[in-house]
Design an enzyme around this catalytic site. Sequence first.
Site, short mmCIF file in Angstrom:
data_model
loop_
_atom_site.label_atom_id
_atom_site.label_comp_id
_atom_site.label_asym_id
_atom_site.label_seq_id
_atom_site.Cartn_x
_atom_site.Cartn_y
_atom_site.Cartn_z
CG ASN A 10 -1.70 1.24 1.43
OD1 ASN A 10 -1.77 2.07 0.53
ND2 ASN A 10 -2.31 1.39 2.59
CE LYS A 12 -0.04 3.17 4.90
NZ LYS A 12 0.09 3.24 6.34
CG HIS A 96 -5.69 1.69 5.38
ND1 HIS A 96 -5.20 2.65 6.23
CD2 HIS A 96 -4.67 0.81 5.19
CE1 HIS A 96 -3.93 2.37 6.52
NE2 HIS A 96 -3.59 1.25 5.90
CD GLU A 98 -2.81 5.32 6.92
OE1 GLU A 98 -2.80 5.37 5.68
OE2 GLU A 98 -1.90 4.76 7.58
CD GLU A 168 -3.03 -2.60 7.32
OE1 GLU A 168 -1.95 -2.84 6.78
OE2 GLU A 168 -3.68 -1.56 7.12
N GLY A 174 2.85 2.31 10.82
CA GLY A 174 3.75 3.45 10.67
C GLY A 174 4.49 3.82 11.94
CB SER A 214 5.73 -1.77 11.95
OG SER A 214 5.31 -0.45 12.26
P1 13P Z 1 3.34 0.42 7.63
O1 13P Z 1 3.87 -0.83 7.00
O2 13P Z 1 4.05 1.66 7.12
O3 13P Z 1 3.28 0.34 9.11
O4 13P Z 1 1.83 0.60 7.12
C1 13P Z 1 0.95 -0.47 7.22
C2 13P Z 1 -0.27 -0.16 6.46
O5 13P Z 1 -1.04 0.70 6.85
C3 13P Z 1 -0.52 -0.87 5.20
O6 13P Z 1 -1.81 -0.67 4.74
#
Ligand code: 13P
Length: 250
Positions: A10, A12, A96, A98, A168, A174, A214
């Site tokens: 992803n 983002k 997601h 976010e 997740e 992150g 992560s």
């Molecule tokens: P990270 O791997 O940067 O922690 O992000 C995970 C994520 O949100 C994937 O959709």
Amino acid sequence: MGRRKIFAGNWKMYKTYSEAVELVNGLKSGLKKTDGREYVLFPPSPYLKEISSLCSASPFVTGAQNMYYENQGAFTGEISPLMVKDCGASFILIGHSERRHVFHETDEDVNKKVKAALVHGIQPMLCVGELLEEREKGETVSVLKKQIHGAFSGIEKADAAKISIAYEPVWAIGTGKVATPEIAEDAHISIRKIMGELYGEEIGSGVPILYGGSVKPDNIAGLYKMNNIDGFLVGGASLEIKAFLEIINV
Ligand code: 13P
């Protein structure tokens, strides 16, 4: 029959177009494809069509990171399932964290998006996961249950079988704080149980469940050993050719 194994990146809201092309070319040349594995890239939507073309005739397929649930209309700034499909994407990320926490998407929105994706033959990858305070209060399973019940409301078993789930935990996204393999495994088992209660044992044990949060080259091996982890949804580390290749070539 074994469960599907899905490795996904992803991106983002990262990468210029030329950086995106460089990343895909690097991944295409470095992938040592393992039988039966699926590889999915979720680029920013302005590049979706070009990245889908670049991926054709490669083991990579694409997905969109988000969409609205209507086919068309006066919804400035949104993209529709028809557009996602037209851009050559076969997956859609839905719910997601976010989207849920920054853009206030509800379980009801998530459900409408899942249904819209299914109507158009786009495979939903449903994201679920608890906040740190929810975990600390012992609410992880009830949060997962609420999110899954919401997302799958009114969805028949035959359609449920087309959906993958990405666990997740929000506290791991992150932050560099990956879930331990045991914590992730436990959550995945809970998700199977919830799906089993909704749709029966076959769906519960068969749904592909990815872990995200992560994921890095140095923690992938321990996570991938767990029985109930079928793949990964990777954020930060999917933006670097070397790191993502180490993960998908695990
Ligand atoms: P990270 O791997 O940067 O922690 O992000 C995970 C994520 O949100 C994937 O959709």
